[in-house]
Scaffold this motif. Structure first.
Motif, PDB file in Angstrom:
ATOM      1  N   CYS A  33      39.684  37.284  18.669  1.00 52.30           N
ATOM      2  CA  CYS A  33      40.905  37.217  19.465  1.00 52.30           C
ATOM      3  C   CYS A  33      40.652  36.272  20.632  1.00 52.30           C
ATOM      4  CB  CYS A  33      41.300  38.595  19.987  1.00 52.30           C
ATOM      5  SG  CYS A  33      42.832  38.565  20.982  1.00 52.30           S
ATOM      6  N   LEU A  34      41.544  35.307  20.805  1.00 52.12           N
ATOM      7  CA  LEU A  34      41.522  34.434  21.970  1.00 52.12           C
ATOM      8  C   LEU A  34      42.396  35.060  23.042  1.00 52.12           C
ATOM      9  CD1 LEU A  34      42.099  30.967  20.239  1.00 52.12           C
ATOM     10  CD2 LEU A  34      39.925  31.890  21.087  1.00 52.12           C
ATOM     11  N   LEU A  35      41.873  35.179  24.247  1.00 56.65           N
ATOM     12  CA  LEU A  35      42.588  35.795  25.359  1.00 56.65           C
ATOM     13  C   LEU A  35      42.790  34.775  26.477  1.00 56.65           C
ATOM     14  CD1 LEU A  35      43.594  38.261  27.095  1.00 56.65           C
ATOM     15  CD2 LEU A  35      41.195  38.594  27.718  1.00 56.65           C
ATOM     16  N   HIS A  36      44.006  34.755  27.012  1.00 58.96           N
ATOM     17  CA  HIS A  36      44.304  33.917  28.181  1.00 58.96           C
ATOM     18  C   HIS A  36      45.029  34.786  29.195  1.00 58.96           C
ATOM     19  CE1 HIS A  36      45.311  30.481  30.635  1.00 58.96           C
ATOM     20  NE2 HIS A  36      46.572  30.837  30.601  1.00 58.96           N
ATOM     21  N   LYS A 101      39.876  41.668  36.163  1.00 54.30           N
ATOM     22  CA  LYS A 101      40.315  43.027  35.801  1.00 54.30           C
ATOM     23  C   LYS A 101      41.058  43.032  34.469  1.00 54.30           C
ATOM     24  CE  LYS A 101      40.748  44.790  40.497  1.00 54.30           C
ATOM     25  NZ  LYS A 101      41.662  45.210  41.547  1.00 54.30           N
ATOM     26  N   THR A 102      41.891  42.034  34.258  1.00 54.39           N
ATOM     27  CA  THR A 102      42.685  41.971  33.036  1.00 54.39           C
ATOM     28  C   THR A 102      41.801  41.735  31.825  1.00 54.39           C
ATOM     29  OG1 THR A 102      44.573  41.175  34.313  1.00 54.39           O
ATOM     30  CG2 THR A 102      44.649  40.826  31.936  1.00 54.39           C
ATOM     31  N   ILE A 103      40.813  40.867  31.959  1.00 55.28           N
ATOM     32  CA  ILE A 103      39.876  40.637  30.850  1.00 55.28           C
ATOM     33  C   ILE A 103      39.131  41.921  30.525  1.00 55.28           C
ATOM     34  CG2 ILE A 103      37.744  39.449  30.175  1.00 55.28           C
ATOM     35  CD1 ILE A 103      38.842  36.980  31.725  1.00 55.28           C
ATOM     36  N   LEU A 104      38.628  42.593  31.559  1.00 57.46           N
ATOM     37  CA  LEU A 104      37.899  43.852  31.341  1.00 57.46           C
ATOM     38  C   LEU A 104      38.785  44.897  30.669  1.00 57.46           C
ATOM     39  CD1 LEU A 104      35.981  44.042  34.724  1.00 57.46           C
ATOM     40  CD2 LEU A 104      34.930  43.855  32.447  1.00 57.46           C
ATOM     41  N   ASN A 105      40.008  45.036  31.157  1.00 64.47           N
ATOM     42  CA  ASN A 105      40.927  46.028  30.586  1.00 64.47           C
ATOM     43  C   ASN A 105      41.262  45.715  29.132  1.00 64.47           C
ATOM     44  OD1 ASN A 105      41.002  47.463  32.978  1.00 64.47           O
ATOM     45  ND2 ASN A 105      42.897  46.517  33.675  1.00 64.47           N
ATOM     46  N   TYR A 106      41.545  44.446  28.846  1.00 65.32           N
ATOM     47  CA  TYR A 106      41.911  44.105  27.465  1.00 65.32           C
ATOM     48  C   TYR A 106      40.713  44.223  26.530  1.00 65.32           C
ATOM     49  CZ  TYR A 106      44.086  42.229  23.377  1.00 65.32           C
ATOM     50  OH  TYR A 106      44.567  42.104  22.100  1.00 65.32           O
ATOM     51  N   ALA A 107      39.531  43.875  27.001  1.00 66.94           N
ATOM     52  CA  ALA A 107      38.325  44.018  26.168  1.00 66.94           C
ATOM     53  C   ALA A 107      38.165  45.473  25.736  1.00 66.94           C
ATOM     54  CB  ALA A 107      37.090  43.539  26.921  1.00 66.94           C
ATOM     55  N   VAL A 114      31.917  42.156  21.686  1.00 68.60           N
ATOM     56  CA  VAL A 114      31.299  41.040  22.401  1.00 68.60           C
ATOM     57  C   VAL A 114      32.416  40.303  23.127  1.00 68.60           C
ATOM     58  CG1 VAL A 114      30.016  38.870  22.227  1.00 68.60           C
ATOM     59  CG2 VAL A 114      29.478  40.727  20.665  1.00 68.60           C
ATOM     60  N   LEU A 115      32.162  39.925  24.366  1.00 67.97           N
ATOM     61  CA  LEU A 115      33.099  39.145  25.160  1.00 67.97           C
ATOM     62  C   LEU A 115      32.464  37.782  25.412  1.00 67.97           C
ATOM     63  CD1 LEU A 115      35.600  38.740  26.925  1.00 67.97           C
ATOM     64  CD2 LEU A 115      34.424  39.982  28.741  1.00 67.97           C
ATOM     65  N   VAL A 116      33.180  36.719  25.053  1.00 66.99           N
ATOM     66  CA  VAL A 116      32.674  35.352  25.215  1.00 66.99           C
ATOM     67  C   VAL A 116      33.456  34.677  26.332  1.00 66.99           C
ATOM     68  CG1 VAL A 116      32.320  33.115  24.083  1.00 66.99           C
ATOM     69  CG2 VAL A 116      32.118  35.238  22.753  1.00 66.99           C
ATOM     70  N   MET A 117      32.709  34.053  27.253  1.00 72.23           N
ATOM     71  CA  MET A 117      33.318  33.336  28.373  1.00 72.23           C
ATOM     72  C   MET A 117      32.491  32.116  28.716  1.00 72.23           C
ATOM     73  SD  MET A 117      34.113  36.374  31.070  1.00 72.23           S
ATOM     74  CE  MET A 117      34.826  35.178  32.184  1.00 72.23           C
ATOM     75  N   GLY A 118      33.119  31.171  29.382  1.00 78.66           N
ATOM     76  CA  GLY A 118      32.398  30.023  29.909  1.00 78.66           C
ATOM     77  C   GLY A 118      32.103  30.232  31.378  1.00 78.66           C
ATOM     78  N   LYS A 140      30.859  44.586  36.113  1.00 78.51           N
ATOM     79  CA  LYS A 140      31.599  45.791  35.734  1.00 78.51           C
ATOM     80  C   LYS A 140      31.723  46.050  34.236  1.00 78.51           C
ATOM     81  CE  LYS A 140      34.245  45.737  39.918  1.00 78.51           C
ATOM     82  NZ  LYS A 140      33.940  46.757  40.767  1.00 78.51           N
ATOM     83  N   THR A 141      31.350  45.098  33.409  1.00 82.79           N
ATOM     84  CA  THR A 141      31.604  45.256  31.978  1.00 82.79           C
ATOM     85  C   THR A 141      30.690  46.276  31.312  1.00 82.79           C
ATOM     86  OG1 THR A 141      31.975  44.082  29.916  1.00 82.79           O
ATOM     87  CG2 THR A 141      30.077  43.374  31.222  1.00 82.79           C
ATOM     88  N   LYS A 142      31.244  46.896  30.294  1.00 82.74           N
ATOM     89  CA  LYS A 142      30.465  47.768  29.415  1.00 82.74           C
ATOM     90  C   LYS A 142      30.247  47.056  28.083  1.00 82.74           C
ATOM     91  CE  LYS A 142      32.640  51.773  31.481  1.00 82.74           C
ATOM     92  NZ  LYS A 142      33.667  52.782  31.332  1.00 82.74           N
ATOM     93  N   THR A 143      30.925  45.912  27.924  1.00 82.77           N
ATOM     94  CA  THR A 143      30.879  45.123  26.700  1.00 82.77           C
ATOM     95  C   THR A 143      29.816  44.035  26.841  1.00 82.77           C
ATOM     96  OG1 THR A 143      33.257  45.471  26.464  1.00 82.77           O
ATOM     97  CG2 THR A 143      32.291  43.715  25.140  1.00 82.77           C
ATOM     98  N   PRO A 144      28.970  43.830  25.823  1.00 83.05           N
ATOM     99  CA  PRO A 144      28.017  42.725  25.898  1.00 83.05           C
ATOM    100  C   PRO A 144      28.758  41.404  26.156  1.00 83.05           C
ATOM    101  CG  PRO A 144      27.482  44.130  24.054  1.00 83.05           C
ATOM    102  CD  PRO A 144      28.816  44.601  24.594  1.00 83.05           C
ATOM    103  N   LEU A 145      28.178  40.592  27.001  1.00 86.20           N
ATOM    104  CA  LEU A 145      28.799  39.347  27.437  1.00 86.20           C
ATOM    105  C   LEU A 145      27.987  38.158  26.949  1.00 86.20           C
ATOM    106  CD1 LEU A 145      31.124  38.300  29.216  1.00 86.20           C
ATOM    107  CD2 LEU A 145      29.636  38.575  31.188  1.00 86.20           C
ATOM    108  N   TYR A 146      28.646  37.235  26.275  1.00 86.46           N
ATOM    109  CA  TYR A 146      28.024  36.010  25.766  1.00 86.46           C
ATOM    110  C   TYR A 146      28.576  34.871  26.609  1.00 86.46           C
ATOM    111  CZ  TYR A 146      26.655  32.499  22.216  1.00 86.46           C
ATOM    112  OH  TYR A 146      26.105  31.435  21.539  1.00 86.46           O
ATOM    113  N   LEU A 147      27.772  34.371  27.553  1.00 84.83           N
ATOM    114  CA  LEU A 147      28.227  33.320  28.468  1.00 84.83           C
ATOM    115  C   LEU A 147      27.821  31.948  27.946  1.00 84.83           C
ATOM    116  CD1 LEU A 147      27.382  34.913  31.928  1.00 84.83           C
ATOM    117  CD2 LEU A 147      29.622  34.641  30.892  1.00 84.83           C
ATOM    118  N   ILE A 148      28.774  31.030  27.969  1.00 82.95           N
ATOM    119  CA  ILE A 148      28.534  29.656  27.541  1.00 82.95           C
ATOM    120  C   ILE A 148      28.383  28.821  28.818  1.00 82.95           C
ATOM    121  CG2 ILE A 148      29.388  27.715  26.177  1.00 82.95           C
ATOM    122  CD1 ILE A 148      28.983  30.418  24.619  1.00 82.95           C
TER     123      ILE A 148
END
Length: 152
Positions: A33-36, A101-107, A114-118, A140-148
């Protein structure tokens, strides 16, 4: 891991972030899912009453079309991002509010595994003064984060 959420914005680095996140998802055979996030759209074109002796807002009519136009632009952007990945199974989601906050809530709501961000290349001063969305999410995340990492 079966669900990869990729957060993108209007910055050109989003192309690299979307591609890297999509590649990760393909390797995991995961749903994408792409999130904006449209940051606080409700504040645009708002008409406020006079306050603290300031009536500069009183002559402004609220531009209700502005929020709709921003939404239309976001929908076009997300359609192009999905088309760029060339996979009909990719879903998109547009949300409004504080970005981190919105990214965290939607995740959490979507069940992302997995949450991917730049990471934008902000100056040290900007990072100290404003922080970064990635930094706020990392705290604040509980979701593993993959940073680019993106360097200029």
């Amino acid at each position: 891991m079966k669900k990869v959420l990729i957060a993108i914005d209007y910055h050109p680095i989003s192309e690299k972030v979307a591609e890297a996140g999509y590649e990760l998802a393909k390797n995991l055979n995961a749903e994408v899912c792409l999130l904006h996030v449209l940051n606080d759209v409700g504040f645009y074109g708002t008409q406020y009453p006079t306050f603290m002796g300031y009536d500069g807002y009183s002559g402004m009519a609220p531009d209700l079309d502005l929020a709709l136009e921003m939404r239309n632009i976001a929908e076009e952007f997300m359609g192009k991002a999905k088309a760029h990945l060339n996979d009909e199974r990719v879903s998109t989601y547009i949300a409004e509010g504080d970005t981190a906050k919105t990214i965290l809530n939607y995740a959490e709501e979507w069940g992302a595994e997995v949450l991917v961000m730049g990471t934008h290349s902000h100056s040290t001063f900007e990072k100290l003064l404003l922080g970064t969305v990635a930094g706020k999410i990392l705290e604040k995340t509980k979701t593993p984060l993959y940073l680019i990492p993106i360097k200029k």
